[in-house]
Design an enzyme around this catalytic site. Structure first.
Site, short mmCIF file in Angstrom:
data_model
loop_
_atom_site.label_atom_id
_atom_site.label_comp_id
_atom_site.label_asym_id
_atom_site.label_seq_id
_atom_site.Cartn_x
_atom_site.Cartn_y
_atom_site.Cartn_z
N SER A 147 1.14 -1.66 0.18
CA SER A 147 0.15 -0.44 -0.09
C SER A 147 0.56 1.21 0.12
O SER A 147 1.90 0.84 0.02
CB SER A 147 -1.05 0.14 0.79
OG SER A 147 -0.28 -0.21 2.44
N LYS A 148 0.42 2.45 -0.50
CA LYS A 148 0.80 3.60 -0.22
C LYS A 148 1.69 4.21 1.25
O LYS A 148 2.87 4.96 0.67
CB LYS A 148 0.42 5.03 -0.85
CG LYS A 148 -0.85 4.84 -2.05
CD LYS A 148 -1.33 5.74 -2.30
CE LYS A 148 -1.56 5.94 -3.86
NZ LYS A 148 -2.60 7.24 -4.15
#
Ligand code: GLU
Length: 510
Positions: free
Chosen positions: A268-269
């Site tokens: 994920s970011k």
């Protein structure tokens, strides 16, 4: 029929809700490779219908990232193309006429339910045992919409400015089937799909409607996107059907997830910070003033970054791992994209960078280094620097490592690494160092071959092992235990410096 004759058109359709994460760039890359391989068009479409999630600077960031990776779109906002506009916020009128069409054909309906009414429906369903209640082909019958209200009441509510959304009317118990180019046949029963909102009260379409209408209007032939969109695909197919476009619907290819390095879930970011590597192609300066690192700024080359990304889901079916863009275009095929998630591996990303660095000529590296910082280098001749680059470049992962690896060539004062000295310096061997120095001094030509010969002869004659003397000599000359060929290093430094350094080491290291 070959794909070339099909006028392949693919699109990358990011939402400008923040920086593009490396998974997004991978999607863009596969679209680009597919388009280039089949002599088609690669289109950039900005999906900005969700005004609440719009982030300033995100669209520019997307363009800059694509540009850095060499993934330049043929059509897109500000780039021209005859089927624009390419920003969804500029296509409002187009969507409203298509929504009207769906309402008239009874595939969609107005819904006037307030948030409270929706909450109460969900609560009621939950209490009767439904785990995730939705607005669907059952619940809609007890809600406030144009299917349950008399038509005059619907017209009155709309005329009086009552807030409404438009929902798709999912049929009961029908199978929606399509063949995904990566996953094979996918089949979903419409009972599992809710009556999604396709048009919001703010006069904007939702993702689903805008996406399908645009893919149709922009003559998209293949939708290549991340696996997270697979659950939406049956609804999209159904929308094509409602519009009567099923025969010209694009083919779908849902790309596998990019996983965290340990394989536990999607990368994920937020993972970059926690795991110590960038998740963004280029640095992102958020509107709140936060700075997120990017591969470009960390010293990765765009070729290496793209090459690494290409392998996150695809493989060429051979042992070859290092590819440039032209080779990727030739080799890429959706048939070689796998179904299972790909673990991201930062060490492998560095390996790709190292491999691409090795492909650069010494002169290219020289120019890169000079452009970055020439304060130290400008004091030395280009010829000397080129020889050093050629000697150390295989040891470097980043172009900047070359200077670190070659530090002993650009300094007068060698810094002796403490740990190396502790491990390898043996005071009893110092007389041998002196003897070797004398032999080197008497050489006619101070070439690496002669240095090596004299050195080896001395070891043999005195029954000494390589490992006892070589590290000491290396520490004296370079300060460290590891480095490129010491004999070539000595030749490049010249007898004078070698003498000075060995004497200085003997006098200082005790
Ligand atoms: N706007 C969607 C996204 O942000 C596009 C999904 C698609 O390609 O259909 O990823």
């Amino acid at each position: 029929m070959s794909l070339e004759k099909n006028n392949i058109r693919v699109r990358f359709a990011p939402s400008p809700t923040g920086p593009l994460h490396l998974g997004g760039v991978r999607t863009a890359l596969y679209n680009f490779l597919f388009a280039r391989k089949h002599k088609g068009k690669f289109i950039l479409r900005i999906e900005d219908t969700d005004q609440k999630r719009f982030v300033d600077g995100a669209e520019k960031y997307i363009l800059d990232s694509l540009n850095w990776c060499g993934l330049n779109p043929d059509e897109g906002p500000g780039l021209g193309g005859s089927l624009g506009p390419y920003r969804q916020s500029e296509r409002k009128e187009i969507y409203s006429s298509f929504v009207q069409q769906l309402i008239e054909s009874k595939h969609a309906y107005y819904a006037f339910d307030t948030p409270e009414e929706l909450d109460s429906m969900r609560a009621k369903m939950k209490s009767s045992g439904v785990q995730s209640p939705t607005y669907n082909n059952i619940t809609r019958e007890s809600m406030k919409n144009s299917l349950t209200l008399p038509s005059e009441e619907t017209a009155r509510l709309i005329d009086s400015g009552e807030k409404y959304v438009v929902r798709i009317k999912m049929p009961r118990n029908q199978e929606i089937k399509f063949e995904d180019l990566v996953r094979g046949w996918v089949s979903v029963n419409t009972n599992h799909i809710d009556d999604k909102i396709i048009y919001k009260s703010d006069g904007m379409p939702t993702y689903h409607l805008a996406n399908v209408v645009d893919d149709y209007c922009m003559k998209i032939t293949h939708v290549i996107r991340g696996e997270e969109w697979l659950p939406s695909a049956p609804l999209h197919i159904y929308l094509y059907d409602c519009f009567g476009w099923l025969n010209s619907a694009p083919k779908f290819a849902h790309l596998p997830l990019i996983l965290k390095p340990d394989g536990n879930g999607k990368l994920s970011k937020r993972d970059g910070d926690r795991l110590g590597f960038p998740v963004f192609p280029i640095e992102w300066n958020s509107p709140e003033g936060e700075v997120f690192p990017g591969y470009r700024e960390e010293g990765f080359s765009n070729e290496a970054f793209v090459n690494m990304l290409s392998f996150l889901g695809w493989n060429p079916g051979t042992d070859q791992e290092v590819f440039n863009m032209t080779e990727l275009i030739t080799e890429f095929s959706l048939a070689r994209v796998g179904k299972s998630g790909s673990k991201y591996d930062y060490a492998k990303t560095k390996w790709f960078n190292q491999q691409h660095l090795r492909l650069r000529s010494d002169l290219e590296l020289f120019e890169m280094m000079m452009a970055k910082d020439d304060t130290v280098l400008s004091r030395f001749s280009k010829e000397y620097i080129l020889k050093i680059i050629s000697l150390v470049k295989d040891r470097a992962v980043f172009a900047t490592d070359i200077l670190d690896e070659a530090a002993c060539f650009f300094t007068e004062k060698v810094h002796f690494e403490e740990l190396s000295v502790e491990k390898k310096w043996n005071q009893n061997m110092v007389p041998h160092l002196n003897n070797i120095l004398d032999l080197l001094t008497s050489l006619d030509d101070f070439t690496n071959e002669d240095i090596e010969r004299v050195f080896k002869e001395y070891l043999q004659l005195n029954n000494l092992s390589f490992g006892k003397i070589m590290p000491m000599l290396r520490i004296a000359i370079t300060g460290k235990m590891a480095g490129p060929s010491l004999f070539v290093t000595m030749e490049l430094l010249g007898l004078n410096k070698v003498q000075k350094r060995v004497k200085h080491a003997i006098n200082t290291i005790l």
